[in-house]
Design a protein around this motif. Structure first.
Motif, PDB file in Angstrom:
ATOM      1  N   ALA A   1     -39.760  93.839 -28.648  1.00  9.16           N
ATOM      2  CA  ALA A   1     -39.306  92.711 -27.840  1.00  9.16           C
ATOM      3  C   ALA A   1     -37.847  92.381 -28.115  1.00  9.16           C
ATOM      4  N   GLY A   2     -37.199  93.232 -28.812  1.00 15.07           N
ATOM      5  CA  GLY A   2     -35.812  92.943 -29.175  1.00 15.07           C
ATOM      6  C   GLY A   2     -34.905  92.796 -27.977  1.00 15.07           C
ATOM      7  N   SER A   3     -35.194  93.593 -26.917  1.00 14.58           N
ATOM      8  CA  SER A   3     -34.290  93.546 -25.764  1.00 14.58           C
ATOM      9  C   SER A   3     -34.601  92.387 -24.823  1.00 14.58           C
ATOM     10  N   MET A   4     -35.742  91.731 -25.060  1.00 17.31           N
ATOM     11  CA  MET A   4     -36.084  90.597 -24.191  1.00 17.31           C
ATOM     12  C   MET A   4     -35.007  89.522 -24.225  1.00 17.31           C
TER      13      MET A   4
ATOM     14  N   ILE B   1     -32.228  90.423 -22.028  1.00 14.19           N
ATOM     15  CA  ILE B   1     -32.533  90.209 -20.615  1.00 14.19           C
ATOM     16  C   ILE B   1     -32.374  88.720 -20.267  1.00 14.19           C
ATOM     17  N   ALA B   2     -32.887  87.881 -21.169  1.00 20.49           N
ATOM     18  CA  ALA B   2     -32.792  86.444 -20.917  1.00 20.49           C
ATOM     19  C   ALA B   2     -31.341  85.996 -20.843  1.00 20.49           C
ATOM     20  N   PHE B   3     -30.538  86.513 -21.747  1.00 20.55           N
ATOM     21  CA  PHE B   3     -29.123  86.149 -21.728  1.00 20.55           C
ATOM     22  C   PHE B   3     -28.443  86.635 -20.465  1.00 20.55           C
ATOM     23  N   LEU B   4     -28.822  87.847 -20.041  1.00 20.72           N
ATOM     24  CA  LEU B   4     -28.245  88.404 -18.827  1.00 20.72           C
ATOM     25  C   LEU B   4     -28.531  87.485 -17.645  1.00 20.72           C
ATOM     26  N   LEU B   5     -29.792  87.035 -17.565  1.00 18.58           N
ATOM     27  CA  LEU B   5     -30.167  86.114 -16.494  1.00 18.58           C
ATOM     28  C   LEU B   5     -29.368  84.825 -16.583  1.00 18.58           C
TER      29      LEU B   5
ATOM     30  N   SER C   1     -41.224  85.783 -30.139  1.00 23.35           N
ATOM     31  CA  SER C   1     -41.236  84.573 -29.303  1.00 23.35           C
ATOM     32  C   SER C   1     -39.838  84.029 -29.036  1.00 23.35           C
ATOM     33  N   LEU C   2     -38.840  84.626 -29.622  1.00 18.13           N
ATOM     34  CA  LEU C   2     -37.469  84.146 -29.415  1.00 18.13           C
ATOM     35  C   LEU C   2     -37.046  84.198 -27.950  1.00 18.13           C
TER      36      LEU C   2
ATOM     37  N   LEU D   1     -35.454  77.473 -22.355  1.00 21.08           N
ATOM     38  CA  LEU D   1     -34.175  76.759 -22.220  1.00 21.08           C
ATOM     39  C   LEU D   1     -33.559  77.018 -20.853  1.00 21.08           C
ATOM     40  N   LEU D   2     -33.571  78.316 -20.480  1.00 17.03           N
ATOM     41  CA  LEU D   2     -32.991  78.713 -19.197  1.00 17.03           C
ATOM     42  C   LEU D   2     -33.651  77.954 -18.054  1.00 17.03           C
ATOM     43  N   PHE D   3     -34.990  77.952 -18.068  1.00 17.80           N
ATOM     44  CA  PHE D   3     -35.700  77.266 -16.974  1.00 17.80           C
ATOM     45  C   PHE D   3     -35.436  75.769 -17.000  1.00 17.80           C
ATOM     46  N   PHE D   4     -35.398  75.221 -18.206  1.00 19.56           N
ATOM     47  CA  PHE D   4     -35.141  73.789 -18.320  1.00 19.56           C
ATOM     48  C   PHE D   4     -33.808  73.440 -17.663  1.00 19.56           C
ATOM     49  N   PHE D   5     -32.763  74.217 -17.987  1.00 13.71           N
ATOM     50  CA  PHE D   5     -31.452  73.902 -17.414  1.00 13.71           C
ATOM     51  C   PHE D   5     -31.422  74.151 -15.913  1.00 13.71           C
ATOM     52  N   MET D   6     -32.091  75.247 -15.502  1.00 10.77           N
ATOM     53  CA  MET D   6     -32.100  75.540 -14.068  1.00 10.77           C
ATOM     54  C   MET D   6     -32.738  74.411 -13.275  1.00 10.77           C
ATOM     55  N   VAL D   7     -33.844  73.918 -13.808  1.00  3.36           N
ATOM     56  CA  VAL D   7     -34.569  72.872 -13.081  1.00  3.36           C
ATOM     57  C   VAL D   7     -33.800  71.559 -13.100  1.00  3.36           C
ATOM     58  N   THR D   8     -33.278  71.194 -14.258  1.00  4.76           N
ATOM     59  CA  THR D   8     -32.618  69.888 -14.331  1.00  4.76           C
ATOM     60  C   THR D   8     -31.315  69.855 -13.553  1.00  4.76           C
TER      61      THR D   8
END
Lengths: 191, 158
Positions: free
Chosen positions: A11-14, A17-21, B19-20, B27-34
């Protein structure tokens, strides 16, 4: 050992991906900066105020817009594209003509004594005038002032007006103050 | 007891970081929604007029918006098809402007109140009658700094 090792998904690249989004959304959401023509409205007139002394006819540049979006400038019909030059000529009065506004000698920083035009642009529109037309006229008048300020700034300081320091801008603003007055609305040309 | 003792010996255990990404997503969704929630939903049809000599409105917290235009299709049954005002989220009349301005001014910091700018966002096809009424109402409410919102173009329609 009955328990089998469950292979963990890497899951390291997850996180990447999140940062990219996150970055994608940061870039694409345009902070829609609002831009517009800034104007100051005159303060409300107290009821007991005396009528101000009339301004000489030669000092007023009258612009009327009727409900058919037609222009009447100084009692002559005019096309919108001619308005800018007409306004510039009125403000500047380069040849000190009789019919164009008087000038007043004023002490201006950086310029010394400079003749400042007493001209006022009076804008009047009908209730039925289209907003776009009204704004175009305001825009042309603002453009006339901006061009004059730019020309002066170029010849005096060799820079554009926007790039000047604050106090030099103020000096030029003193020479070409934006004097656009708007009369109370009337029905010009009927509905 | 024996079980606990057994674990102690096995050295440092790595924290599970699987889970990171979920936390980052949250966080991303929270900011997007708010961030989208604060925007005013437009209830009037608004196609901004065009102009060339524009200046940008710098501080958003100092700007109050007044929308003017014909109500959108789904509201035309109730509010008609004449140009209307929209203040915040609801249709209003010119008489409401005064209260609206007072309210907005109250919510600003005292030092900012004199710098308040009212941005008139009106549809390009609005007749000037209603805009003149808005301007008169703003004058009465002592909100004198205004801006006619427009789109930047290279050449105004002649």
């Amino acid at each position: 050992m009955g328990k089998r090792d469950v292979q963990e998904v890497n899951a390291g690249s997850m996180a990447d991906i999140a940062f990219l989004l996150l970055i994608f959304f940061l870039v694409t959401t345009t902070m829609d900066t609002d831009s517009g023509l800034s104007r100051m409205l005159p303060p409300p007139v107290p009821e007991d105020q005396e009528t101000p002394p009339p301004i000489k006819d030669r000092n007023v540049f009258e612009v009327l817009i009727n409900s058919q979006n037609r222009l009447l400038v100084e009692n002559e019909p005019m096309e919108l594209r001619e308005l800018r030059d007409a306004a510039k000529e009125f403000i500047q009065n380069p040849l000190d003509e009789e019919g164009l506004p008087e000038k007043e000698e004023k002490q201006i920083e950086y310029f010394g004594i400079y003749p400042v035009s007493k001209g006022v642009i009076s804008l009047q529109n009908d209730r039925g005038t289209q907003y776009q037309m009204y704004l175009s006229v305001q825009n042309e008048l603002a453009a006339a002032y901006n061009e004059l300020r730019n020309e002066l700034s170029q010849s005096k300081f060799g820079k554009k007006f926007d790039e000047l320091e604050e106090d030099k801008q103020d000096a030029i603003r003193d020479i070409y103050p934006q004097k656009i007055s708007e009369a109370e609305p009337k029905n010009i040309g009927g509905k | 007891m024996a079980k606990f003792r057994k674990k102690k010996g096995s050295g440092q255990q790595a924290i599970n970081t699987a889970s990171l990404p979920d936390i980052v997503f949250m966080l991303l969704f929270f900011f997007m929604v708010t961030t989208t929630m604060k925007e005013v939903a437009l209830k009037v049809q608004l196609k901004q007029p065009e102009a060339t000599e524009l200046s940008k409105l710098e501080k958003k917290s100092l700007v109050t918006y007044i929308y003017v235009g014909v109500p959108q299709k789904q509201y035309q049954g109730t509010f008609g098809s004449e140009p209307r005002l929209q203040l915040n989220d609801q249709f209003s009349t010119v008489d409401d402007i005064r209260n609206y301005i007072v309210q907005e001014r109250e919510s600003m910091r005292e030092s900012d109140r004199s710098k308040m700018t009212v941005s008139i966002k009106a549809d390009f096809d609005t007749p000037m009658g209603i805009i003149t009424e808005v301007k008169q109402a703003l004058r009465k409410a002592q909100a004198l700094k205004i801006s006619y919102s427009a789109r930047q173009v290279n050449q105004v329609p002649m």
